[in-house]
Write an enzyme that holds these catalytic residues in place. Structure first.
Site, PDB file in Angstrom:
ATOM      1  N   LYS A  52       0.837  -1.202   0.000  1.00 24.15           N
ATOM      2  CA  LYS A  52       0.000   0.000   0.000  1.00 24.15           C
ATOM      3  C   LYS A  52       0.878   1.261   0.000  1.00 24.15           C
ATOM      4  O   LYS A  52       0.603   2.224  -0.717  1.00 24.15           O
ATOM      5  CB  LYS A  52      -0.939  -0.007   1.222  1.00 24.15           C
ATOM      6  CG  LYS A  52      -2.065  -1.025   1.076  1.00 24.15           C
ATOM      7  CD  LYS A  52      -2.862  -1.269   2.349  1.00 24.15           C
ATOM      8  CE  LYS A  52      -3.860  -2.405   2.116  1.00 24.15           C
ATOM      9  NZ  LYS A  52      -4.566  -2.846   3.323  1.00 24.15           N
ATOM     10  N   GLN A  96      -5.007  -1.906   9.489  1.00 25.17           N
ATOM     11  CA  GLN A  96      -4.801  -3.192   8.826  1.00 25.17           C
ATOM     12  C   GLN A  96      -5.349  -4.342   9.686  1.00 25.17           C
ATOM     13  O   GLN A  96      -5.063  -4.429  10.871  1.00 25.17           O
ATOM     14  CB  GLN A  96      -3.287  -3.378   8.580  1.00 25.17           C
ATOM     15  CG  GLN A  96      -2.921  -4.603   7.795  1.00 25.17           C
ATOM     16  CD  GLN A  96      -3.436  -4.554   6.346  1.00 25.17           C
ATOM     17  OE1 GLN A  96      -3.391  -3.525   5.679  1.00 25.17           O
ATOM     18  NE2 GLN A  96      -3.941  -5.678   5.870  1.00 25.17           N
ATOM     19  N   ASP A 119     -11.569   2.336   4.119  1.00 21.95           N
ATOM     20  CA  ASP A 119     -11.924   0.912   3.989  1.00 21.95           C
ATOM     21  C   ASP A 119     -13.435   0.735   3.858  1.00 21.95           C
ATOM     22  O   ASP A 119     -13.907  -0.347   3.515  1.00 21.95           O
ATOM     23  CB  ASP A 119     -11.446   0.128   5.230  1.00 21.95           C
ATOM     24  CG  ASP A 119     -10.122  -0.580   4.975  1.00 21.95           C
ATOM     25  OD1 ASP A 119      -9.785  -0.803   3.798  1.00 21.95           O
ATOM     26  OD2 ASP A 119      -9.430  -0.910   5.963  1.00 21.95           O
TER      27      ASP A 119
END
Ligand code: NDP
Length: 283
Positions: A52, A96, A119
């Site tokens: 990422k 994460q 997200d």
């Protein structure tokens, strides 16, 4: 028999990322900023976070990684998220997964400001998704819809079956297919006659996490098969679909690797730019 078209998520993701980079180059004040929080030392998570970071760098997004020890308390993690919520140079925040057992992923998702929730896991964004409003939605399903549209797959009126009902993939995939006017069935481990159900699908999305679970006899000839699964095996990364045997009978299929995986990162970048623009998101 003619070969089914393989939908290259990798090539499409590259195009999306290039377009985003071009768009970001035109930004005159400050680049979009993404903060990634990682708790503990899970090797797969470390790889994802570094992918990422690299992707952000290439696109011109300012990324920062907040690394917290496995032993951090939930309160400590929430304090860190609050700090990022208040930081005006941070447009997007993601934590994460997986998190250690003593931390609730739902509580963490709810602590990130909805307008920074790249997200798409905050209850406000989940609600907006199901209500048909604009917002930030989970990157993997958003990427899958974009790939299908880019590949001229008919979604409107199609019978879609999704195997897997997680909050990350299955449920948002269902909401997004519904928005595109598919008739959607969400299957899971308690579904009876899964094979028969899948065989009726014009669009079959596999998000189970079991290598080669979807065999040829699950697939209607001519169907579009989207393989979300990623399992690490001795033979490398393997999807949920038995690609070699399914590909010859379906209408289109995504491979693993090179299918859905690259879309997730591309659409994380896209969500970060969207958060930066605050499109349709209440602040
Ligand atoms: P989860 O483990 O959260 O969900 C798996 C789902 O599969 C559950 O809903 C479960 O049902 C269902 N399932 C398990 N066994 C069966 C069975 N025998 N029959 C029918 N359904 C079954 O996984 P995720 O959704 O997080 O991820 C799924 C896969 O996708 C994983 O391989 C993951 O690595 C991959 N993934 C890939 C991404 C990418 O970028 N390509 C992004 C995210 C995930 P139940 O709810 O009843 O337990």
């Amino acid at each position: 028999m003619a070969k089914s078209p393989v939908l290259s998520g990798k090539a499409f993701a590259k195009e999306v990322r290039r377009n985003l980079a071009d768009e970001i180059k035109l930004i005159v004040d400050r680049p979009p900023g993404l903060a990634v929080v990682i708790v503990g030392d899970d090797p797969a998570s470390r790889v994802y976070v570094s992918m990422k970071e690299k992707a952000c760098g290439k696109a011109g997004i300012d990324s920062s990684v907040v690394r917290l020890d496995e032993s951090v308390s939930q309160k400590g993690l929430l304090q860190e998220i609050n700090r990022l919520n208040e930081d005006p140079s941070v447009d997007g925040i993601l934590c994460q997964l997986p998190l250690p057992g003593h931390i609730s992923a739902n509580i963490v998702a709810s602590a990130i400001l909805p307008e920074k929730d790249v997200d798409g896991f905050h209850p406000e964004n989940v609600g907006r998704l199901w209500r048909g409003e604009d917002g930030l939605f989970p990157c993997t399903p958003v990427g899958i819809i974009a790939l299908m549209k880019h590949s001229n797959i008919d979604i409107d009126g199609a019978d879609a079956v999704i195997v897997g009902r997680s909050n990350i993939v299955g449920k948002p995939m269902a909401a997004l297919l519904l928005r595109e006017h598919a008739t959607v069935t969400l299957a899971h481990s308690h579904t009876s006659d899964l094979k028969g159900l899948c065989r009726k699908a014009d669009i079959l999305v596999a998000a189970v996490g079991r290598p080669h679970f979807i065999t040829r006899d699950f697939v209607k000839p001519g169907a579009t098969v989207i393989d979300v699964g990623i399992s690490r095996t001795d033979d490398g990364l393997v999807g949920d679909v038995d690609f070699d045997n399914v590909a010859p009978i379906c209408g289109a299929i995504t491979p693993v690797p090179g299918g859905v995986g690259p879309l997730t990162i591309a659409f994380l970048l896209s969500n970060t730019v969207k958060a930066w623009k605050r499109v349709g998101v209440v602040s």
